[in-house]
Scaffold this motif. Sequence first.
Motif, PDB file in Angstrom:
ATOM      1  N   ASN A 133       0.847  -1.188   0.000  1.00 17.63           N
ATOM      2  CA  ASN A 133       0.000   0.000   0.000  1.00 17.63           C
ATOM      3  C   ASN A 133       0.884   1.240   0.000  1.00 17.63           C
ATOM      4  OD1 ASN A 133      -2.408   1.405  -0.006  1.00 17.63           O
ATOM      5  ND2 ASN A 133      -2.564   1.466   2.213  1.00 17.63           N
ATOM      6  N   THR A 134       0.637   2.163  -0.919  1.00 23.87           N
ATOM      7  CA  THR A 134       1.451   3.362  -1.018  1.00 23.87           C
ATOM      8  C   THR A 134       0.821   4.511  -0.231  1.00 23.87           C
ATOM      9  OG1 THR A 134       0.329   4.061  -3.046  1.00 23.87           O
ATOM     10  CG2 THR A 134       2.290   2.676  -3.287  1.00 23.87           C
ATOM     11  N   LEU A 135       1.612   5.544  -0.021  1.00 20.90           N
ATOM     12  CA  LEU A 135       1.147   6.670   0.782  1.00 20.90           C
ATOM     13  C   LEU A 135      -0.057   7.388   0.164  1.00 20.90           C
ATOM     14  CD1 LEU A 135       1.470   8.508   3.221  1.00 20.90           C
ATOM     15  CD2 LEU A 135       3.145   9.831   1.916  1.00 20.90           C
ATOM     16  N   PRO A 136      -0.071   7.709  -1.143  1.00 22.79           N
ATOM     17  CA  PRO A 136      -1.254   8.377  -1.699  1.00 22.79           C
ATOM     18  C   PRO A 136      -2.530   7.561  -1.516  1.00 22.79           C
ATOM     19  CG  PRO A 136       0.582   8.589  -3.206  1.00 22.79           C
ATOM     20  CD  PRO A 136       1.017   7.626  -2.144  1.00 22.79           C
ATOM     21  N   VAL A 137      -2.445   6.247  -1.699  1.00 25.52           N
ATOM     22  CA  VAL A 137      -3.628   5.401  -1.520  1.00 25.52           C
ATOM     23  C   VAL A 137      -4.047   5.378  -0.058  1.00 25.52           C
ATOM     24  CG1 VAL A 137      -4.528   3.044  -1.761  1.00 25.52           C
ATOM     25  CG2 VAL A 137      -3.030   4.001  -3.518  1.00 25.52           C
ATOM     26  N   TYR A 138      -3.076   5.330   0.840  1.00 26.28           N
ATOM     27  CA  TYR A 138      -3.385   5.360   2.275  1.00 26.28           C
ATOM     28  C   TYR A 138      -4.082   6.660   2.653  1.00 26.28           C
ATOM     29  CZ  TYR A 138      -2.672   5.487   7.325  1.00 26.28           C
ATOM     30  OH  TYR A 138      -2.876   5.587   8.682  1.00 26.28           O
ATOM     31  N   LEU A 139      -3.568   7.784   2.148  1.00 30.20           N
ATOM     32  CA  LEU A 139      -4.174   9.078   2.466  1.00 30.20           C
ATOM     33  C   LEU A 139      -5.585   9.181   1.898  1.00 30.20           C
ATOM     34  CD1 LEU A 139      -1.156  11.487   1.839  1.00 30.20           C
ATOM     35  CD2 LEU A 139      -1.995  10.595   4.014  1.00 30.20           C
ATOM     36  N   TYR A 140      -5.759   8.702   0.684  1.00 30.62           N
ATOM     37  CA  TYR A 140      -7.094   8.756   0.077  1.00 30.62           C
ATOM     38  C   TYR A 140      -8.084   7.886   0.845  1.00 30.62           C
ATOM     39  CZ  TYR A 140     -10.805   8.392  -3.393  1.00 30.62           C
ATOM     40  OH  TYR A 140     -12.029   8.419  -4.024  1.00 30.62           O
ATOM     41  N   GLY A 141      -7.649   6.709   1.259  1.00 29.69           N
ATOM     42  CA  GLY A 141      -8.525   5.842   2.044  1.00 29.69           C
ATOM     43  C   GLY A 141      -8.867   6.435   3.394  1.00 29.69           C
ATOM     44  N   SER A 142      -7.909   7.161   3.981  1.00 34.76           N
ATOM     45  CA  SER A 142      -8.161   7.760   5.290  1.00 34.76           C
ATOM     46  C   SER A 142      -9.234   8.832   5.222  1.00 34.76           C
ATOM     47  CB  SER A 142      -6.868   8.370   5.842  1.00 34.76           C
ATOM     48  OG  SER A 142      -5.875   7.391   5.982  1.00 34.76           O
ATOM     49  N   LEU A 143      -9.352   9.495   4.085  1.00 37.66           N
ATOM     50  CA  LEU A 143     -10.329  10.580   3.954  1.00 37.66           C
ATOM     51  C   LEU A 143     -11.768  10.070   3.963  1.00 37.66           C
ATOM     52  CD1 LEU A 143      -8.575  12.759   1.219  1.00 37.66           C
ATOM     53  CD2 LEU A 143      -8.646  13.155   3.680  1.00 37.66           C
ATOM     54  N   GLN A 144     -11.964   8.778   3.713  1.00 35.93           N
ATOM     55  CA  GLN A 144     -13.323   8.251   3.648  1.00 35.93           C
ATOM     56  C   GLN A 144     -13.941   8.055   5.026  1.00 35.93           C
ATOM     57  OE1 GLN A 144     -14.262   8.027   0.395  1.00 35.93           O
ATOM     58  NE2 GLN A 144     -12.151   8.656  -0.003  1.00 35.93           N
ATOM     59  N   TYR A 145     -13.130   8.077   6.070  1.00 36.48           N
ATOM     60  CA  TYR A 145     -13.640   7.730   7.399  1.00 36.48           C
ATOM     61  C   TYR A 145     -13.347   8.816   8.436  1.00 36.48           C
ATOM     62  CZ  TYR A 145     -13.576   3.255   5.025  1.00 36.48           C
ATOM     63  OH  TYR A 145     -13.747   2.254   4.102  1.00 36.48           O
ATOM     64  N   GLY A 146     -13.319  10.053   8.014  1.00 35.83           N
ATOM     65  CA  GLY A 146     -13.067  11.118   8.966  1.00 35.83           C
ATOM     66  C   GLY A 146     -11.623  11.123   9.409  1.00 35.83           C
ATOM     67  N   PRO A 147     -10.730  11.738   8.640  1.00 37.21           N
ATOM     68  CA  PRO A 147      -9.298  11.631   8.914  1.00 37.21           C
ATOM     69  C   PRO A 147      -8.892  12.422  10.152  1.00 37.21           C
ATOM     70  CG  PRO A 147      -9.685  13.227   7.191  1.00 37.21           C
ATOM     71  CD  PRO A 147     -11.014  12.605   7.496  1.00 37.21           C
ATOM     72  N   SER A 148      -7.791  12.010  10.740  1.00 43.27           N
ATOM     73  CA  SER A 148      -7.196  12.773  11.822  1.00 43.27           C
ATOM     74  C   SER A 148      -6.302  13.849  11.213  1.00 43.27           C
ATOM     75  CB  SER A 148      -6.376  11.860  12.736  1.00 43.27           C
ATOM     76  OG  SER A 148      -5.171  11.502  12.095  1.00 43.27           O
ATOM     77  N   PRO A 149      -5.969  14.890  11.955  1.00 38.86           N
ATOM     78  CA  PRO A 149      -5.042  15.904  11.432  1.00 38.86           C
ATOM     79  C   PRO A 149      -3.681  15.336  11.037  1.00 38.86           C
ATOM     80  CG  PRO A 149      -6.214  16.747  13.339  1.00 38.86           C
ATOM     81  CD  PRO A 149      -6.545  15.293  13.251  1.00 38.86           C
ATOM     82  N   ALA A 150      -3.333  14.143  11.534  1.00 39.91           N
ATOM     83  CA  ALA A 150      -2.063  13.529  11.138  1.00 39.91           C
ATOM     84  C   ALA A 150      -2.022  13.247   9.644  1.00 39.91           C
ATOM     85  CB  ALA A 150      -1.846  12.235  11.930  1.00 39.91           C
ATOM     86  N   VAL A 151      -3.194  12.948   9.055  1.00 34.65           N
ATOM     87  CA  VAL A 151      -3.253  12.713   7.615  1.00 34.65           C
ATOM     88  C   VAL A 151      -2.900  13.997   6.871  1.00 34.65           C
ATOM     89  CG1 VAL A 151      -4.789  12.146   5.712  1.00 34.65           C
ATOM     90  CG2 VAL A 151      -4.892  10.829   7.830  1.00 34.65           C
TER      91      VAL A 151
END
Length: 281
Positions: free
Chosen positions: A229-247
Amino acid sequence: MSAEGARIGDWRSRIPDAALLIWYGVAVFFLFAPIVAAIVYSFNTGVVNKQTATWTGWTLHWYPAAWYDLSLRRSVEQSFIVAFWTALVSVIVGAALGYAMVRHPVASVRRLLAGLTYVLLIVPESVIGVSLLLFYAVTRIPLSTATLVAGITPLTIAVVALIMRARVLTLDRRIEEAAADLGSSRLTTIRLIILPQVAPALLAGAVMAYTFAFDNLVVSAFLTTPQVNTLPVYLYGSLQYGPSPAVYAAASAVFVFTLVMLGIAGLIYRSSRRPPAAADA
C-alpha cells in the motif's frame, strides 16, 4: 495622433494583458487554495483526534503523530521502494527510447517511437489501472511491488524519453565524428562523450520519474493490496472515514517533498540546456 489619443490607445492595448493576468491569478488561487488550507489545518488541534472545519487551536502534535503511525510509515516506505524501482527502470528504458527517437537511422522508426511515447502520455491512468488489473487477474499474476512498478512505469518512461530526446537534439555530432576519426569505437564514444553530456538530463528525468511514482494515486489505487500500500492510496482511504489531522500533516510533508524534488529536477534540466560558454563563464 494627439497625445490624448496615444494614451487611450496604449490603455486599450493593455486591457488584454490585464485580463489575462487576472485570469491567471484566479486559476492559481483555485489550484493552490485547497493545498494551503490542508497545510494550515495540519496544525489544527481538532476534536477527539479528528479533523474539523472549525479551528480549535495551533499544535505541532500531528507531525510526530504521523511519524509514529505504523501503517502510515509502512505506506511511506512502500512508496519510496516503488518510486526507486520505477525511476531506475524509467531511466534505463526512457534513455534508450529518447536517444532512438533522434538517432535511429530509419525515419519511420523514429516517428513510430515518438508516436508510442506520446500515446503513453495521453492514455488515461484509470484505463491503464483497470486494464492491468484485468490482465493480472486473467493471467493469475499476484499483485505485488513488481506489478505496481510495471503499472506506473509507462508514464514515467515517456517523461524520461522526452527529456532525453530534447537533450540529444542539442548534441553536436561533429564531436562524435571527430572521436570516430581518431579511432574511438561506438561504445567508447557513448561512454566518454555522449553520456557526460546527457547525464544532467538523465538525472532530471530520474527525479521526475521518482516524483511521479511517489505521488501516483490512480494506477496505485487499482494495483495495491493490504500488504503493498502506497502513501497516496493510504491518504485517500483515510479521507473516507473522517481523517485525523495527522493525515493532513503527512499530505503536507508529501507536498513539500514533491516541490523540492521538482525544483531539483528543474535546476538540473536547466543546467543541462545551458550553452557551454555560459556555463564556463
